[in-house]
Design a protein around this motif. Sequence first.
Motif, PDB file in Angstrom:
ATOM      1  N   ASN A   3      10.634 -15.393  28.774  1.00  0.00           N
ATOM      2  CA  ASN A   3      10.498 -13.972  29.050  1.00  0.00           C
ATOM      3  C   ASN A   3      11.699 -13.212  28.502  1.00  0.00           C
ATOM      4  O   ASN A   3      12.798 -13.756  28.394  1.00  0.00           O
ATOM      5  N   ILE A   4      11.482 -11.937  28.159  1.00  0.00           N
ATOM      6  CA  ILE A   4      12.578 -11.089  27.714  1.00  0.00           C
ATOM      7  C   ILE A   4      12.649  -9.870  28.617  1.00  0.00           C
ATOM      8  O   ILE A   4      11.636  -9.347  29.035  1.00  0.00           O
ATOM      9  N   LYS A   5      13.866  -9.450  28.923  1.00  0.00           N
ATOM     10  CA  LYS A   5      14.059  -8.272  29.767  1.00  0.00           C
ATOM     11  C   LYS A   5      14.148  -7.053  28.858  1.00  0.00           C
ATOM     12  O   LYS A   5      15.076  -6.929  28.065  1.00  0.00           O
ATOM     13  N   ASP A  11      10.164  -7.504  32.796  1.00  0.00           N
ATOM     14  CA  ASP A  11      10.503  -8.858  32.344  1.00  0.00           C
ATOM     15  C   ASP A  11       9.231  -9.385  31.702  1.00  0.00           C
ATOM     16  O   ASP A  11       8.307  -9.796  32.394  1.00  0.00           O
ATOM     17  N   TYR A  13       6.607 -11.468  29.115  1.00  0.00           N
ATOM     18  CA  TYR A  13       6.281 -12.716  28.440  1.00  0.00           C
ATOM     19  C   TYR A  13       5.474 -12.405  27.187  1.00  0.00           C
ATOM     20  O   TYR A  13       4.550 -11.592  27.211  1.00  0.00           O
ATOM     21  N   ARG A  55       2.705  -5.634  31.796  1.00  0.00           N
ATOM     22  CA  ARG A  55       3.416  -5.578  33.089  1.00  0.00           C
ATOM     23  C   ARG A  55       2.447  -5.798  34.249  1.00  0.00           C
ATOM     24  O   ARG A  55       1.333  -5.268  34.278  1.00  0.00           O
ATOM     25  N   ARG A  59       2.729 -13.680  33.504  1.00  0.00           N
ATOM     26  CA  ARG A  59       4.134 -14.035  33.657  1.00  0.00           C
ATOM     27  C   ARG A  59       5.069 -12.847  33.504  1.00  0.00           C
ATOM     28  O   ARG A  59       6.296 -13.016  33.524  1.00  0.00           O
ATOM     29  N   SER A  60       4.539 -11.631  33.347  1.00  0.00           N
ATOM     30  CA  SER A  60       5.369 -10.435  33.206  1.00  0.00           C
ATOM     31  C   SER A  60       5.511  -9.719  34.546  1.00  0.00           C
ATOM     32  O   SER A  60       4.541  -9.560  35.280  1.00  0.00           O
ATOM     33  N   ASP A  75       6.370  -0.416  26.665  1.00  0.00           N
ATOM     34  CA  ASP A  75       6.712  -1.844  26.711  1.00  0.00           C
ATOM     35  C   ASP A  75       6.467  -2.495  25.346  1.00  0.00           C
ATOM     36  O   ASP A  75       7.257  -3.335  24.891  1.00  0.00           O
ATOM     37  N   HIS A  82      12.488  -5.521  19.860  1.00  0.00           N
ATOM     38  CA  HIS A  82      13.067  -6.854  20.063  1.00  0.00           C
ATOM     39  C   HIS A  82      12.723  -7.795  18.901  1.00  0.00           C
ATOM     40  O   HIS A  82      13.573  -8.585  18.465  1.00  0.00           O
TER      41      HIS A  82
END
Length: 277
Positions: A3-5, A11, A13, A55, A59-60, A75, A82
């Motif tokens: 996961n990335i913030k 958070d 996935y 979101r 897994r997010s 997002d 990213h």
Amino acid sequence: MPNIKLPTGVDLYYERHGQGEPLIFVPSTAYSGEVWKPSQMPLAQSLNIIFHDPRGCGRSVAAQSVYTIEHMALDIVALMDHLKLASAHLIGHSMGGRIALSLAENFPGRVKSLIMAASGSGPAARPGSDCIPGLPHRLVLDMVEMGFEKFVHDEIVDSDTFFTREYRERHRDKVEAFFKLAWATHAKLPEFIHLCIARHNFEGTHRLGDVKAPTLVLIGEADTVGSNHIAQSKVLVERIPGAEMKILKGQSHGFFWQAPEETNAVILDWVKKHSAN
């Protein structure tokens, strides 16, 4: 992938597969990126396909307790930053189309092309009682009467919403398998309500003329159950400049899974047609 913030407060996935033109998949309400596997994985042979859990799904996890379609579009922009993607092709299914549309309306330079798959632009483009913003009466009533898991199971397995009656009768095992796949990472009830509120309070119809990206409206000819995506698709084609429509014969809302080869061929042809040389 870990996961990335993201700076948007989620958070998130995501997974990235293949090489070539970037294509970001945005799934339907409450679904995670897992629903694209294995059905859309063959596209990774030709494209760089990017799946993510929006979101509140899978897994997010979001820090905010209020979701909007615009939040979820941001997002994706943050995810693109990213990944150092200046622009990408987007395909959004159902609610995912609203998210992709919001991104195209507000960040036109980030979208190479747009596929609105069985989607719409908001209540203004919907008929009857569905034109009223807010949670639809039928959604609330059905979920209260059935319970959450049965409500989701019924929509996928026992209604004509995602799969046609003929397909469900011949391939009950495949339909049940898809339900198990989707339910395993489906948003939980609190998050599902947040997502539905976001979906039914988004209105992008008045700005469809602002969409600059080449747009394909992809729809199954039998997608008239519930909110009637055929009617919503016609509004998209009429109002988005230069938009094209592709109708998949014998398909309903879930053509990604009922006819993956045909669907993937349409997607690949579209992306190649609108890719830089």
